[in-house]
Write a protein that holds these residues in place. Structure first.
Motif, PDB file in Angstrom:
ATOM      1  N   PHE A 290       0.846  -1.252   0.011  1.00  0.00           N
ATOM      2  CA  PHE A 290      -0.248  -0.142  -0.027  1.00  0.00           C
ATOM      3  C   PHE A 290       0.978   1.131   0.048  1.00  0.00           C
ATOM      4  O   PHE A 290       0.273   2.410   0.495  1.00  0.00           O
ATOM      5  CB  PHE A 290      -0.887  -0.032   1.173  1.00  0.00           C
ATOM      6  N   GLY A 291       2.067   0.974  -0.592  1.00  0.00           N
ATOM      7  CA  GLY A 291       2.994   2.397  -0.643  1.00  0.00           C
ATOM      8  C   GLY A 291       3.416   2.689   0.601  1.00  0.00           C
ATOM      9  O   GLY A 291       3.988   3.754   0.844  1.00  0.00           O
ATOM     10  N   LYS A 292       3.585   1.859   1.683  1.00  0.00           N
ATOM     11  CA  LYS A 292       4.260   2.417   2.849  1.00  0.00           C
ATOM     12  C   LYS A 292       5.576   1.899   2.921  1.00  0.00           C
ATOM     13  O   LYS A 292       6.195   1.217   2.126  1.00  0.00           O
ATOM     14  CB  LYS A 292       3.173   1.411   3.953  1.00  0.00           C
ATOM     15  N   ARG A 293       6.196   2.489   3.793  1.00  0.00           N
ATOM     16  CA  ARG A 293       7.672   2.329   4.049  1.00  0.00           C
ATOM     17  C   ARG A 293       8.162   0.795   4.325  1.00  0.00           C
ATOM     18  O   ARG A 293       7.061   0.311   4.868  1.00  0.00           O
ATOM     19  CB  ARG A 293       8.398   3.205   4.944  1.00  0.00           C
ATOM     20  N   ASP A 294       9.220   0.432   3.660  1.00  0.00           N
ATOM     21  CA  ASP A 294       9.701  -1.137   3.881  1.00  0.00           C
ATOM     22  C   ASP A 294       9.609  -1.571   5.343  1.00  0.00           C
ATOM     23  O   ASP A 294       9.395  -2.626   5.399  1.00  0.00           O
ATOM     24  CB  ASP A 294      10.984  -1.055   3.223  1.00  0.00           C
ATOM     25  N   ASP A 295       9.771  -0.651   6.062  1.00  0.00           N
ATOM     26  CA  ASP A 295      10.093  -0.936   7.566  1.00  0.00           C
ATOM     27  C   ASP A 295       8.702  -0.928   8.683  1.00  0.00           C
ATOM     28  O   ASP A 295       9.024  -1.028   9.524  1.00  0.00           O
ATOM     29  CB  ASP A 295      11.383  -0.338   8.215  1.00  0.00           C
TER      30      ASP A 295
END
Ligand code: MTE
Length: 358
Positions: free
Chosen positions: A4-9
């Motif tokens: 959902f386009g969120k950061r990898d971490d």
């Protein structure tokens, strides 16, 4: 880039439905980037075509309305507001350390984030519909099906009419200057600053003025605070305002830092209509406290960041933080004091453990 386009971490508690929070270091900015903003879902993201989307306003109103996105944009004054959303399950991990809470995710302190929201005031829409004086609650319906609700049903919620007619409650279509993403409720969501995130219904398609709270599972059963000895689905107090809380964002807990001067940073958030008056930090488990500096607040509906520089001696160190609000109330010392079977509203003192090396 993550789901959902969120950061990898992101710390992902589940992918279907998607439930994820940023690591604490992802919350250091006054406004949370959309890629870092936590996400809490009870069902799959519904496919809503913005062109076909309609918002119905009905119930105890003089005129039923059926509004398109264009109607909302053209018929009502636009409002922009910086507001924090915080899930009632934020910091549940602290309650889980006291006693198990079956079936509930171990959210850390990242089930909270702040954005600049753009849309219209719900109050303006209710005024155009002519809300009747007999209405006590305003209910919100959405199309996403929540399989774990009993019985399974689409998500819904309600807020009292006094809050619903306040200017800060928005029907928002943009977040930090970008069109609302599907995962955050596109095309339009409710934003209820000061209340637990559960009331900020995403993918809203119906608003009903009525003379009782919503009978949706997420208003009538979940997001209520049951007594400590009760069954999780037992009668409880409907959660409205967020609980005064604070958390330490940096340094990270269990990290190793050099002895000497070190800056401790975090956020604090007060309940509906209150503000954070003070944040204190202790290095001796709460016997003595130093006062942190508060950053300027972006809006009355936003969290406040705070920072303080402390002298850390070599060895293991526990750093504790607590906030006080504008009424003089403060946070409880221990999660034990507020443990509850659904794991809501843990606002006990936050603590980090550091290894300080010479
Ligand atoms: N609205 C719908 N339609 N479905 C949901 O599952 N979750 C609620 C609320 N609105 C939810 C919803 C909860 S519990 C929270 S904390 C917030 O949305 C989270 O908003 P976010 O995912 O944009 O961070």
């Amino acid at each position: 880039m993550g789901l959902f386009g969120k950061r990898d971490d992101m710390i992902v508690h589940g992918t279907e439905p998607y439930n994820a929070e940023p690591p604490r270091c992802g919350l250091l900015n006054a406004r949370t980037e959309n890629a870092s903003f936590y996400s809490r879902n009870h069902g799959s993201v519904p496919h809503v075509d913005p062109a076909a989307w309609r918002l119905t306003v009905d119930g105890l109103v003089e005129r039923e309305l059926v509004l398109s996105l264009r109607d909302l944009r053209e018929q009502f004054p636009q409002r922009t507001l910086v507001a924090t959303l915080q899930c009632a399950g934020n910091r549940r991990s602290g309650l889980l350390a006291v006693r198990d809470i079956p079936g509930e995710d171990p959210w850390d302190a990242g089930a909270t984030s702040t954005a600049e929201w753009t849309g219209v005031a719900l109050a303006d829409v209710l005024e155009t519909a002519g809300i009747q004086t007999s209405a006590t609650d305003v209910a919100f319906e959405a199309p996403d099906l929540a399989p774990l609700a009993q019985p399974p049903q689409p998500y819904g919620s309600s807020i009292d009419v006094a809050k619903a007619t306040r200017r800060e409650v928005l029907l928002a279509w943009a977040m930090n200057g970008e069109p609302l993403a599907p995962i955050h409720g596109a095309p339009v969501r409710v934003v209820v600053p000061g209340y637990i995130g559960a009331r900020s219904v995403k993918w809203i398609d119906r608003i009903t003025a009525q003379a009782e709270p919503s009978d949706n599972y997420f208003q009538a059963v979940a997001y209520r605070l049951p007594a400590a000895a009760a069954h999780p689905d037992g009668a409880g107090v409907a959660l409205t305002s967020v609980a005064l809380t604070s958390a330490i964002l940096a340094p990270a807990s269990h990290s190793t830092v050099p002895a000497g001067l070190s800056t401790i940073t975090g956020y604090a958030l007060a309940g509906d209509g209150h503000s954070v008056a003070r944040v204190e930090v202790s290095q001796d488990g709460g016997h003595t406290w130093g006062q942190a500096d508060l950053d300027p607040q972006a809006s009355p509906w936003s969290w406040q960041h705070w920072r303080t520089t402390v002298e850390l001696p070599p060895g293991p160190v526990t750093v504790t933080a607590r906030a006080w609000d504008s009424t003089g109330a403060t946070q409880p010392e221990s999660a034990r004091q507020i443990w509850n079977p659904k794991g809501y509203a843990n606002n006990s003192w936050d603590r980090i453990e550091l290894t300080v090396v010479p």
